[in-house]
Design an enzyme around this catalytic site. Structure first.
Site, mmCIF file in Angstrom:
data_model
loop_
_atom_site.group_PDB
_atom_site.id
_atom_site.type_symbol
_atom_site.label_atom_id
_atom_site.label_comp_id
_atom_site.label_asym_id
_atom_site.label_seq_id
_atom_site.Cartn_x
_atom_site.Cartn_y
_atom_site.Cartn_z
ATOM 1 N N LYS A 1 0.837 -1.206 0.000
ATOM 2 C CA LYS A 1 0.000 0.000 0.000
ATOM 3 C C LYS A 1 0.872 1.257 0.000
ATOM 4 O O LYS A 1 0.604 2.218 -0.731
ATOM 5 C CB LYS A 1 -0.939 -0.024 1.221
ATOM 6 C CG LYS A 1 -2.043 -1.067 1.083
ATOM 7 C CD LYS A 1 -2.781 -1.344 2.379
ATOM 8 C CE LYS A 1 -3.718 -2.544 2.202
ATOM 9 N NZ LYS A 1 -4.344 -2.976 3.455
ATOM 10 N N GLN B 1 -4.186 -1.828 9.841
ATOM 11 C CA GLN B 1 -4.114 -3.142 9.184
ATOM 12 C C GLN B 1 -4.657 -4.242 10.112
ATOM 13 O O GLN B 1 -4.267 -4.330 11.270
ATOM 14 C CB GLN B 1 -2.648 -3.431 8.796
ATOM 15 C CG GLN B 1 -2.446 -4.711 8.019
ATOM 16 C CD GLN B 1 -3.105 -4.699 6.634
ATOM 17 O OE1 GLN B 1 -3.097 -3.699 5.936
ATOM 18 N NE2 GLN B 1 -3.687 -5.823 6.249
ATOM 19 N N ASP C 1 -10.565 2.898 4.595
ATOM 20 C CA ASP C 1 -10.851 1.460 4.424
ATOM 21 C C ASP C 1 -12.365 1.215 4.352
ATOM 22 O O ASP C 1 -12.807 0.133 3.965
ATOM 23 C CB ASP C 1 -10.274 0.661 5.605
ATOM 24 C CG ASP C 1 -9.082 -0.198 5.186
ATOM 25 O OD1 ASP C 1 -8.933 -0.438 3.975
ATOM 26 O OD2 ASP C 1 -8.322 -0.626 6.076
#
Ligand code: NDP
Length: 296
Positions: free
Chosen positions: A59, A103, A126
Site C-alpha cells: 500500500k 491493518q 478502508d
C-alpha cells in the site's frame, strides 16, 4: 479441453489498476497544486505478522507510485488497546493527514471493533466504520470498503453485464462478502443482481454455486470451488489468496485462490487470476478513497 480453456477471458486486476493509477496520479498532482500538499495516507501496523507487513508495504509503495505522501506507523505487538486508541486519536486530529488504515488482524488483546469505531469516519479510507457501512447500505456518499469497491470497478472496467444476473457470493465477512453482496444488489451499474449470500452453514453449496451467473468467492479456503461446482459461461471473481509451500518453486511457495483455477477457468467466460486479480484492485480502491478524502 484446450478449446474450452481458450474461451475464458481474464479480469486482469493488475492491468486495470495500472490504468486507474495513471488517472489517480494526474488528480493527485491537481490536488497538490490546489492545496500545496499531496494526498497523504497513513497505515498503522501493530505487531510483526509477515502477511500484514507485505500488504502494508504494498500500500505504501502504491502511494509513492501515484505521488501521494505515505506514513507507516509501526507499533509493537505488545501495544495496549489504550495506547493504540491514543495513537489513532492523534491521526484523527492530524491536519496534514487525509486518511489512514489500521491493518487487520490486530493482536488478540485488542478489540478490532472498538478500534474501527474510534477512527474518524472522514478519514476511514478502508470504509470499515459503521457510519461508512451505513452510507453504503443506504446508497449515500461515503467511503466504500476497498475490496468490494475494487471488484465492482473491475467488472465495470471489463464491461461485464450484471443487471438481472444471479450473483452468488461465498463468504459473509464484514470486509468482503457482506459488503460486496450489498453492492451487487444495488440499483446501480454494475449492480442490479439477484444475490445469494452463502456461508459455512449453507447446505449443498455446489447446487447454489452452479446457479451463479457471477460467482464471487471469499471463503478463505484454498481451491474449494472446483470445476463441477460452476456452470458454463460463469463470471468468476476469486478473492481468496493463499501462500502454499512448494519446494519445486524458487520462492518456496505458490499462490492459490479459493477456486481451482484450471478447472473453473475451463468453464468460465471471465475469471480473475490469483495473484493479479482482486489484490491490485483493493489497493487502487484505497488510493481512490484517499484522493476523495483529500478533495473533501
Ligand atoms: P473470513 O475468514 O473473515 O470469512 C470467510 C467467510 O467464508 C465466512 O463468512 C465463512 O462462513 C465462509 N466460509 C468458510 N468456509 C466456507 C465453506 N466451506 N463454505 C461456505 N462458506 C464458507 O475471510 P475474509 O472475507 O476476510 O477473506 C476471504 C479470503 O479473501 C481470504 O483468503 C483472504 O486472504 C482473502 N482476501 C483477499 C483480499 C485481496 O485484496 N485480494 C482482501 C481481503 C481478503 P461463516 O461466516 O459461517 O464462518
Amino acid at each position: 479441453m484446450d478449446q474450452q480453456v481458450a474461451a475464458y477471458r481474464l479480469l486482469d486486476g493488475k492491468r486495470c489498476s495500472d490504468s486507474l493509477k495513471e488517472r489517480i496520479a494526474i488528480e493527485a498532482a491537481e490536488v497538490k497544486l490546489m492545496r500545496g500538499r499531496a494526498p497523504h495516507l497513513a497505515a498503522v501496523l501493530v505487531g510483526d505478522d509477515g502477511a500484514s507487513r507485505t500488504y502494508v508495504e504494498a500500500k505504501v509503495k502504491a502511494c509513492e507510485s501515484v505521488g501521494f505522501r505515505s506514513t507507516l506507523v509501526r507499533l509493537p505487538a505488545t501495544t495496549s488497546e489504550d495506547a493504540l486508541l491514543a495513537r489513532i486519536d492523534e491521526l484523527n486530529r492530524d491536519p496534514e493527514l487525509d486518511g489512514f488504515i489500521v491493518q487487520l488482524p490486530l493482536p488478540k488483546h485488542i478489540d478490532a471493533d472498538k478500534v474501527m469505531l474510534f477512527i474518524d469516519p472522514r478519514k476511514d479510507v478502508d470504509g470499515f466504520h459503521p457510519v461508512n457501512v451505513g452510507n453504503m447500505v443506504l446508497g449515500q456518499p461515503g467511503f466504500l470498503p476497498a475490496t468490494p469497491a475494487g471488484i465492482v470497478e473491475l467488472l465495470r472496467h471489463y464491461g461485464v453485464a450484471t443487471s438481472g444476473k444471479h450473483c452468488v457470493v461465498v463468504g459473509r465477512s464484514n470486509i468482503v462478502g457482506t459488503p460486496v453482496s450489498i453492492l451487487m444488489s444495488r440499483n446501480a451499474e454494475p449492480g442490479n443482481c439477484t444475490v445469494t449470500l452463502a456461508h459455512s452453514r449453507t447446505r449443498d453449496l455446489a447446487s447454489i454455486t452452479r446457479q451463479a451467473d457471477i460467482l464471487i468467492i471469499a471463503a478463505g479456503k484454498p481451491e474449494m470451488i472446483t470445476g463441477d461446482m460452476v456452470k458454463e459461461g460463469v463470471v468468476v471473481v476469486d478473492v481468496g489468496i493463499h501462500r502454499i509451500e512448494d519446494a519445486t518453486r524458487k520462492s518456496g511457495f505458490r499462490l492459490l485462490g479459493d477456486a481451482r483455477f484450471s478447472e473453473v477457468a475451463a468453464k468460465a467466460s471471465w475469471i480473475t487470476p490469483v495473484p493479479g486479480g482482486v489484490g491490485p484492485m483493493t489497493i487502487v480502491s484505497l488510493l481512490q478513497n484517499t484522493l476523495k478524502a483529500a478533495r473533501q
